[in-house]
Design an enzyme around this catalytic site. Structure first.
Site, PDB file in Angstrom:
ATOM      1  CG  LEU A  18      48.969  -3.234  35.501  1.00 41.06           C
ATOM      2  CD1 LEU A  18      49.515  -3.873  36.770  1.00 41.06           C
ATOM      3  CD2 LEU A  18      48.599  -4.303  34.473  1.00 41.06           C
ATOM      4  CB  THR A  72      68.703  -0.394  33.631  1.00 36.27           C
ATOM      5  OG1 THR A  72      68.972  -0.594  32.239  1.00 36.27           O
ATOM      6  CG2 THR A  72      69.619  -1.303  34.441  1.00 36.27           C
ATOM      7  CE  LYS A  80      72.206  -1.531  30.477  1.00 35.37           C
ATOM      8  NZ  LYS A  80      70.981  -0.750  30.327  1.00 35.37           N
ATOM      9  CE  LYS A 125      69.253   3.713  36.642  1.00 35.66           C
ATOM     10  NZ  LYS A 125      68.805   2.814  35.534  1.00 35.66           N
TER      11      LYS A 125
END
Length: 285
Positions: A75, A89, A166, A234
């Site tokens: 950004l 993910t 997911k 994770k």
């Protein structure tokens, strides 16, 4: 399209090759440039440089802190890409926060986690679960078509819902893998060859993707990393935050994974439940 991209690991490298193969001009930022020198992309010095003037920006990195760092850096570009496709993910809440930050710069954020592993990334056959604005998804479609199978691309709803889908998938990946190893291990203890058991079950009602695609390697004792134990743990951690109920089956799989070498393939959890060979050179759990 001109595509800015961050990530050149097991997944990102295949994505970059397929983007370039489809005719897209890829500007790539890699934290370890030596790993990316053979990729068909122009290497640049920062995420902002990759995103500046691009039609689309994508990244595939490891976890929420990595994604936050990449997106905030992107950004800072003078002319950031109008659409971000985030393929990592991460926690859905982080995606929603980053979407708001992107919107303040006029950038649409899509969370687009993938399933299919390095083989799917290399072959351009990934399943892609998308959350975000439908118009932005249409704009991103040419790049997504190059990286995944359009028939396996799903618009799951607003930002964050692709990640929820997911995480649901990966809860099943862990639980089905553990249950398969337990069942084959029980048969093995009773004298049934697990390779034969696999063939029987593939023709019966207990069949699964894991049995067909993962367990040939498991039965050979091959745990070379594709989707690592570390990354599945994770994802299970993020999945645990989806609701406040006791996720008992996922917790059982997580306990097996926590006792397994984090840097091998997640199929190595089967070693806790089966007698498997260890070919020379294969990583041990």
């Amino acid at each position: 399209m001109r595509v800015g991209f961050v990530g050149s690991g097991l997944m990102g490298a295949g994505m970059v090759r397929n983007l370039a193969g489809a005719g897209h001009d890829v500007r790539l930022f890699a934290r370890t440039p030596e790993r990316a020198r053979d990729l068909p992309a122009t290497l640049v010095g920062s995420p902002a440089e990759a995103a500046d003037g691009a039609d689309l920006f994508a990244s595939c990195v490891t976890d929420s802190p990595d994604v936050r760092e990449v997106i905030l850096a992107m950004l800072e570009a003078e002319r950031p890409a109008p659409v971000v496709v985030e393929m990592s993910t991460i926690a859905p809440a982080v995606a929603r926060d980053l979407a708001q930050r992107c919107a303040a710069r006029g950038v649409a954020y899509l969370d687009c986690p993938v399933s299919g592993g390095p083989a799917g990334a290399a072959g351009g056959t990934l399943a892609i679960m998308c959350g975000g604005d439908a118009d932005a998804l249409t704009r991103a479609a040419p790049a997504l078509d190059a990286m995944g199978d359009p028939a396996k691309r799903f618009h799951c709803g607003p930002v964050g819902q692709g990640l929820v889908a997911k995480l649901v998938n990966n809860m099943l990946v862990a639980s089905i893998t553990a249950a398969t190893a337990e069942a084959l291990g029980a048969g093995q203890c009773a004298g049934l060859d697990p390779a034969l058991a696999r063939e029987v079950v593939m023709g019966s009602s207990g069949d699964s993707w894991q049995l067909r695609n993962l367990f040939p390697r498991v039965l050979a004792g091959d745990h070379a990393p594709g989707f690592t134990v570390r990354n599945l743990l994770k994802d299970l951690g993020h999945a645990r935050d989806l609701d406040d109920r006791d996720q008992r089956l996922a917790a059982e799989a997580r306990s097996l994974l926590e006792r397994t070498d984090p840097d091998v393939d997640y199929g190595a959890l089967a070693r806790h439940l089966m007698d498997l060979p260890s070919p020379p050179g294969a990583p041990s759990p």
